[in-house]
Design an enzyme around this catalytic site. Sequence first.
Site, short mmCIF file in Angstrom:
data_model
loop_
_atom_site.label_atom_id
_atom_site.label_comp_id
_atom_site.label_asym_id
_atom_site.label_seq_id
_atom_site.Cartn_x
_atom_site.Cartn_y
_atom_site.Cartn_z
N ARG A 1 -1.26 0.55 -0.74
CA ARG A 1 -2.49 0.46 -1.53
C ARG A 1 -2.26 0.14 -2.99
O ARG A 1 -2.89 -0.79 -3.54
CB ARG A 1 -3.29 1.77 -1.40
CG ARG A 1 -3.80 2.03 0.01
CD ARG A 1 -4.25 3.46 0.21
NE ARG A 1 -3.11 4.38 0.16
CZ ARG A 1 -3.20 5.69 0.21
NH1 ARG A 1 -4.38 6.26 0.30
NH2 ARG A 1 -2.11 6.44 0.18
N CYS B 1 -0.54 5.41 -5.52
CA CYS B 1 -0.84 5.90 -4.17
C CYS B 1 0.31 6.80 -3.73
O CYS B 1 1.06 7.30 -4.59
CB CYS B 1 -1.08 4.74 -3.20
SG CYS B 1 0.33 3.66 -2.91
N ASP C 1 -5.49 5.43 3.78
CA ASP C 1 -4.09 5.04 3.92
C ASP C 1 -3.97 4.16 5.18
O ASP C 1 -4.25 4.62 6.28
CB ASP C 1 -3.26 6.32 4.08
CG ASP C 1 -1.78 6.04 4.12
OD1 ASP C 1 -1.39 4.87 4.31
OD2 ASP C 1 -1.01 7.00 3.97
P1 4NP Z 1 0.64 3.87 0.51
O1 4NP Z 1 0.86 4.03 2.08
O2 4NP Z 1 0.53 5.27 -0.05
O3 4NP Z 1 -0.66 3.12 0.43
O4 4NP Z 1 1.82 3.09 -0.02
C1 4NP Z 1 1.90 4.78 2.62
C2 4NP Z 1 3.15 4.25 2.75
C3 4NP Z 1 4.17 4.98 3.32
C4 4NP Z 1 3.92 6.26 3.77
C5 4NP Z 1 2.67 6.81 3.63
C6 4NP Z 1 1.65 6.07 3.05
N1 4NP Z 1 4.94 6.99 4.40
O5 4NP Z 1 4.68 8.12 4.86
O6 4NP Z 1 6.10 6.53 4.47
#
Ligand code: 4NP
Length: 154
Positions: free
Chosen positions: A13, A7, A124
């Site tokens: 995710r 991800c 997300d």
């Molecule tokens: P992930 O979610 O891609 O599902 O781990 C996110 C976690 C952090 C961030 C964006 C999406 N962020 O911008 O820090």
Amino acid sequence: MNILMVCLGNICRSPLADGLLRHKVERDGLSARVDSAGTANYHVGGPPDERMTETAIQNGIDISVLRARQFEVADYDRFDLIYVMDKSNYHNVTRLARDEKDIEKVKLILDELGHSNSIQEVPDPYYGGQAGFDHVFDLLDRATDVIIEKLKYG
Ligand code: 4NP
């Protein structure tokens, strides 16, 4: 079979997808190796988001020991299948591909739910509320069930 979940941050995710698939692989005595990574480096070395960890624990899955790392080109050599959560992840992973063989390894994880599934991307949940985390759990629980069936029966 070596399977990588990817991800953006590797804190919401993909750690859940990793934890769910690892849990089911162990439960069913399969021999697949499972890991996860993020396309971004913001959270490298850190644990999963506590909201995702808590949602997982409520459902019997422990992802607290996982630590974020960034996707790298060498992952194409280490893994047979690379599941991404959304189209942005797909773009960021495939632009590091060296050839067609690398690109063929990369799949949108919700494509495993088949054509009857109306949603192509795992949303997300980072900037949303608990309902988003529950939705991610439901989607990835279903997708990893299909992956397990494929590992068992091809
Ligand atoms: P992930 O979610 O891609 O599902 O781990 C996110 C976690 C952090 C961030 C964006 C999406 N962020 O911008 O820090």
